[in-house]
Design a protein around this motif. Structure first.
Motif, PDB file in Angstrom:
ATOM      1  N   PHE A 189       0.840  -1.197   0.000  1.00 38.82           N
ATOM      2  CA  PHE A 189       0.000   0.000   0.000  1.00 38.82           C
ATOM      3  C   PHE A 189       0.877   1.248   0.000  1.00 38.82           C
ATOM      4  O   PHE A 189       0.650   2.178  -0.778  1.00 38.82           O
ATOM      5  CB  PHE A 189      -0.941  -0.004   1.212  1.00 38.82           C
ATOM      6  CG  PHE A 189      -1.756   1.248   1.331  1.00 38.82           C
ATOM      7  CD1 PHE A 189      -2.837   1.455   0.491  1.00 38.82           C
ATOM      8  CD2 PHE A 189      -1.427   2.218   2.262  1.00 38.82           C
ATOM      9  CE1 PHE A 189      -3.582   2.622   0.587  1.00 38.82           C
ATOM     10  CE2 PHE A 189      -2.164   3.379   2.363  1.00 38.82           C
ATOM     11  CZ  PHE A 189      -3.252   3.587   1.524  1.00 38.82           C
ATOM     12  N   ALA A 190       1.880   1.280   0.884  1.00 38.14           N
ATOM     13  CA  ALA A 190       2.773   2.434   0.961  1.00 38.14           C
ATOM     14  C   ALA A 190       3.556   2.612  -0.346  1.00 38.14           C
ATOM     15  O   ALA A 190       3.707   3.741  -0.836  1.00 38.14           O
ATOM     16  CB  ALA A 190       3.733   2.275   2.132  1.00 38.14           C
ATOM     17  N   ASP A 238       2.655   1.682  -3.331  1.00 39.33           N
ATOM     18  CA  ASP A 238       1.711   2.136  -4.352  1.00 39.33           C
ATOM     19  C   ASP A 238       1.415   3.623  -4.192  1.00 39.33           C
ATOM     20  O   ASP A 238       1.393   4.366  -5.181  1.00 39.33           O
ATOM     21  CB  ASP A 238       0.420   1.318  -4.254  1.00 39.33           C
ATOM     22  CG  ASP A 238      -0.589   1.719  -5.310  1.00 39.33           C
ATOM     23  OD1 ASP A 238      -0.226   1.741  -6.506  1.00 39.33           O
ATOM     24  OD2 ASP A 238      -1.742   2.006  -4.939  1.00 39.33           O
ATOM     25  N   GLN A 239       1.201   4.055  -2.952  1.00 39.46           N
ATOM     26  CA  GLN A 239       0.933   5.473  -2.712  1.00 39.46           C
ATOM     27  C   GLN A 239       2.127   6.332  -3.105  1.00 39.46           C
ATOM     28  O   GLN A 239       1.966   7.388  -3.720  1.00 39.46           O
ATOM     29  CB  GLN A 239       0.581   5.693  -1.238  1.00 39.46           C
ATOM     30  CG  GLN A 239      -0.728   5.059  -0.815  1.00 39.46           C
ATOM     31  CD  GLN A 239      -1.911   5.628  -1.571  1.00 39.46           C
ATOM     32  OE1 GLN A 239      -2.068   6.834  -1.676  1.00 39.46           O
ATOM     33  NE2 GLN A 239      -2.738   4.756  -2.105  1.00 39.46           N
ATOM     34  N   LEU A 240       3.325   5.876  -2.752  1.00 39.97           N
ATOM     35  CA  LEU A 240       4.536   6.624  -3.083  1.00 39.97           C
ATOM     36  C   LEU A 240       4.739   6.715  -4.594  1.00 39.97           C
ATOM     37  O   LEU A 240       5.029   7.793  -5.129  1.00 39.97           O
ATOM     38  CB  LEU A 240       5.759   5.971  -2.430  1.00 39.97           C
ATOM     39  CG  LEU A 240       7.107   6.633  -2.729  1.00 39.97           C
ATOM     40  CD1 LEU A 240       7.147   8.039  -2.145  1.00 39.97           C
ATOM     41  CD2 LEU A 240       8.236   5.779  -2.204  1.00 39.97           C
ATOM     42  N   GLY A 260       2.450   6.454  -6.905  1.00 35.61           N
ATOM     43  CA  GLY A 260       1.399   7.314  -7.456  1.00 35.61           C
ATOM     44  C   GLY A 260       1.711   8.786  -7.243  1.00 35.61           C
ATOM     45  O   GLY A 260       1.531   9.611  -8.149  1.00 35.61           O
ATOM     46  N   TRP A 261       2.207   9.118  -6.035  1.00 35.34           N
ATOM     47  CA  TRP A 261       2.571  10.498  -5.740  1.00 35.34           C
ATOM     48  C   TRP A 261       3.714  10.963  -6.648  1.00 35.34           C
ATOM     49  O   TRP A 261       3.669  12.072  -7.194  1.00 35.34           O
ATOM     50  CB  TRP A 261       2.975  10.614  -4.269  1.00 35.34           C
ATOM     51  CG  TRP A 261       3.425  11.982  -3.887  1.00 35.34           C
ATOM     52  CD1 TRP A 261       2.645  13.077  -3.677  1.00 35.34           C
ATOM     53  CD2 TRP A 261       4.784  12.401  -3.704  1.00 35.34           C
ATOM     54  NE1 TRP A 261       3.427  14.157  -3.358  1.00 35.34           N
ATOM     55  CE2 TRP A 261       4.745  13.772  -3.367  1.00 35.34           C
ATOM     56  CE3 TRP A 261       5.994  11.753  -3.780  1.00 35.34           C
ATOM     57  CZ2 TRP A 261       5.901  14.489  -3.119  1.00 35.34           C
ATOM     58  CZ3 TRP A 261       7.143  12.472  -3.528  1.00 35.34           C
ATOM     59  CH2 TRP A 261       7.088  13.816  -3.203  1.00 35.34           C
ATOM     60  N   ARG A 292       2.410  11.482 -10.205  1.00 37.46           N
ATOM     61  CA  ARG A 292       1.662  12.732 -10.320  1.00 37.46           C
ATOM     62  C   ARG A 292       2.610  13.947 -10.297  1.00 37.46           C
ATOM     63  O   ARG A 292       2.410  14.922 -11.008  1.00 37.46           O
ATOM     64  CB  ARG A 292       0.634  12.851  -9.196  1.00 37.46           C
ATOM     65  CG  ARG A 292      -0.591  11.971  -9.414  1.00 37.46           C
ATOM     66  CD  ARG A 292      -1.691  12.273  -8.416  1.00 37.46           C
ATOM     67  NE  ARG A 292      -1.282  12.050  -7.030  1.00 37.46           N
ATOM     68  CZ  ARG A 292      -1.319  10.884  -6.401  1.00 37.46           C
ATOM     69  NH1 ARG A 292      -1.751   9.813  -7.051  1.00 37.46           N
ATOM     70  NH2 ARG A 292      -0.943  10.788  -5.139  1.00 37.46           N
TER      71      ARG A 292
END
Length: 66
Positions: A48-49, A51-53, A55-56, A59
Motif C-alpha cells: 500500500f505504501a 503504491d501510494q509513493l 502514485g505520488w 503525479r
C-alpha cells in the motif's frame, strides 16, 4: 524392470508411511498461523505504501492533479 505392487501391498505401504508423519501440536499451529497473518498484514502495508509513493511520484513528474 520394476516389479508390480499389489493393491493390498500398496495400501500397507501407505499406512506405514502415514504412521511416520509427525503432526504439529495445536500450539505450533496457532503460532504459525499468527506469524502468517502478521506477515500478510506487513506485506499489505508495504505494498500500500509503495503504491501510494509511486502514485505520488508519478503525479509529481507528470504534473497531474487528482
Amino acid at each position: 524392470m520394476a516389479s508390480k505392487t499389489t493393491p493390498m501391498a500398496f495400501f500397507r505401504q501407505v499406512r506405514s508411511e502415514a504412521a511416520k508423519i509427525t503432526w504439529p501440536s495445536r500450539r505450533e499451529t496457532t503460532i504459525s498461523t499468527a506469524m502468517v497473518l502478521v506477515m500478510v498484514v506487513l506485506a499489505a502495508l508495504f505494498f500500500f505504501a509503495a503504491d501510494q509513493l509511486m502514485g505520488w511520484l508519478l503525479r509529481l513528474i507528470l504534473n497531474v492533479s487528482v
